[in-house]
Design a protein around this motif. Structure first.
Motif, PDB file in Angstrom:
ATOM      1  N   ILE A 347       0.839  -1.202   0.000  1.00  0.00           N
ATOM      2  CA  ILE A 347       0.000   0.000   0.000  1.00  0.00           C
ATOM      3  C   ILE A 347       0.873   1.251   0.000  1.00  0.00           C
ATOM      4  N   SER A 348       1.845   1.302   0.883  1.00  0.00           N
ATOM      5  CA  SER A 348       2.661   2.500   1.053  1.00  0.00           C
ATOM      6  C   SER A 348       3.915   2.126   1.815  1.00  0.00           C
ATOM      7  N   ASN A 349       4.784   3.112   2.022  1.00  0.00           N
ATOM      8  CA  ASN A 349       5.970   2.844   2.845  1.00  0.00           C
ATOM      9  C   ASN A 349       6.079   3.807   4.012  1.00  0.00           C
ATOM     10  N   ALA A 350       4.969   4.482   4.335  1.00  0.00           N
ATOM     11  CA  ALA A 350       4.960   5.382   5.490  1.00  0.00           C
ATOM     12  C   ALA A 350       3.533   5.537   5.986  1.00  0.00           C
ATOM     13  N   VAL A 351       3.413   5.813   7.281  1.00  0.00           N
ATOM     14  CA  VAL A 351       2.095   6.067   7.855  1.00  0.00           C
ATOM     15  C   VAL A 351       2.220   7.237   8.820  1.00  0.00           C
ATOM     16  N   ALA A 352       1.228   8.119   8.786  1.00  0.00           N
ATOM     17  CA  ALA A 352       1.236   9.307   9.635  1.00  0.00           C
ATOM     18  C   ALA A 352      -0.073   9.400  10.393  1.00  0.00           C
TER      19      ALA A 352
END
Length: 388
Positions: A347-352
């Protein structure tokens, strides 16, 4: 009440598998210590050795300053609460709670008093004549707790006692167990794989991986000062974002994440003087989800503390937004498949964790500001935290 001390304890099974490696822990009188880690890390084995249900291969175990390596479980003066409650289905709640006292031939008036006192503490008085099959999961867990309380042991041992409960009951029982331990003042060792339970319940938390103790500290110190990449990734939900980066300290301190750079404030280097030795080297940089913010909201964030990103998923939780996004950098894992990874496959390589005032949308190119004063740094080879 009692202290519990493990001094270089090892557990090796007959097939040669080493489940526990030189485990040393000092658990204070009245302390609530949580053992946490992924499946198979050895936390339940350690608890069972304290209980006497597993033999100790080497090392020394003391309860209340008495060496108990070869002492039978029934003579250790501890009470254990299991995951599956282990109640007698044909007995009433009263008889389940008082069973150990009956075996010990405690006089009937004293038994009655102690059972009813435990029932009052756990709000079980209306259910004393019911059988376990007539109770909810939370009520059964209270009965199991009552059976432990009534014995007035030196220590409580709890092996994932809430894992069979639904989410709402887990939250309720977490608070009840913490309150109960505080009111009774009994030394408690609690095993869980759920780091939220560990962080909210324990006075101190011991993190295990593959039978090795990684770190033992207060919940806040584990979160703020993780000793290595594994602890950094395991403690915190969502997990810390971790990237291999190039560190340079020529004039101003910079970390390169993918093709982008962040300026690191001087106070970060002063807090971590060992960073001076890593000039021009690869390090692992960690960013907690709450240390990201939508630059459109944090409009005063300098350009040298921003990253360009593409939004992949937005989870609106009311009080906050959980935003998954991609930056041009490769996220690294903590080296263990059981470390929580909320990002999902591809999905992504970061989460905030962003303010609900943010108006980011899926597939939108945005700028994310980074609280660079809160960056974490680890050695790229040893994965140990870089401090002094």
């Amino acid at each position: 009440m009692a202290t519990v001390t493990l001094d270089g304890v090892n557990k090796v099974y007959d097939n040669g598998f080493r489940a526990i490696h030189d485990l040393s822990l000092d658990i204070s009188d009245n302390e609530f210590l949580v053992l946490v880690g992924p499946s198979g890390c050895g936390k339940s084995t350690a608890l069972r050795m304290i209980a006497g249900l597993e033999s100790i291969t080497s090392g020394e175990l003391k309860i209340d300053e008495r060496v108990v390596n070869d002492v039978e479980p029934k003579d250790r003066d501890i009470a254990m609460v299991f995951q599956n409650y282990a109640l007698y289905p044909h007995m009433t709640v009263f008889d389940n709670i008082g069973f150990a006292l009956k075996l010990a031939r405690v006089p009937k008036p004293e038994l009655d008093t102690r059972v009813r006192k435990a029932a009052a503490i756990l709000e079980l008085e209306p259910y004393l004549n019911r059988k376990p099959g007539q109770l909810s999961g939370g009520q059964r867990q209270r009965v199991a707790m009552g059976r432990a309380i009534v014995r007035q042991p030196k220590a409580f041992l709890m092996d994932e006692p809430l894992s069979n409960l639904d989410a709402k009951l887990r939250v309720q029982m977490r608070a009840e167990i913490a309150r109960l331990q505080r009111d009774l003042g009994v030394t408690t060792i609690y095993v869980t794989h759920d780091q939220v339970e560990a962080m909210t319940m324990g006075h101190r938390v011991a993190v295990l991986k593959d039978g090795y103790l990684q770190q033992v500290d207060t919940p806040q110190n584990l979160y703020d000062l993780p000793t290595n990449v594994f602890v950094a990734a395991f403690i915190g939900s969502p997990s810390m974002n971790l990237y291999e980066s190039l560190l340079t300290l020529d004039g101003e301190t910079k970390v390169q994440i993918g093709d982008q750079h962040l300026i690191v404030p001087p106070e970060v280097v002063s807090r971590r003087p060992a960073l001076e030795q890593y000039n021009g080297q690869r390090v692992v940089v960690g960013i907690r989800p709450e240390d990201f913010e939508d630059a459109a909201v944090a409009s005063n964030a300098p350009a040298d503390r921003r990253l360009k990103a593409t939004v992949r998923l937005v989870e609106a939780l009311g009080s906050e937004l959980m935003v998954h996004f991609s930056i041009d950098a490769e996220r690294i894992s903590a080296g263990d498949p059981d470390v929580p990874d909320e990002l999902g496959e591809g999905i992504s390589n970061a989460v905030a964790r962003l303010s609900p005032r943010s108006r980011v949308r899926v597939d939108e190119d945005i700028e994310i500001s980074v609280a660079t004063e809160n960056l974490h740094f680890f050695d790229a080879k040893t994965q140990q935290a870089i401090w002094s």
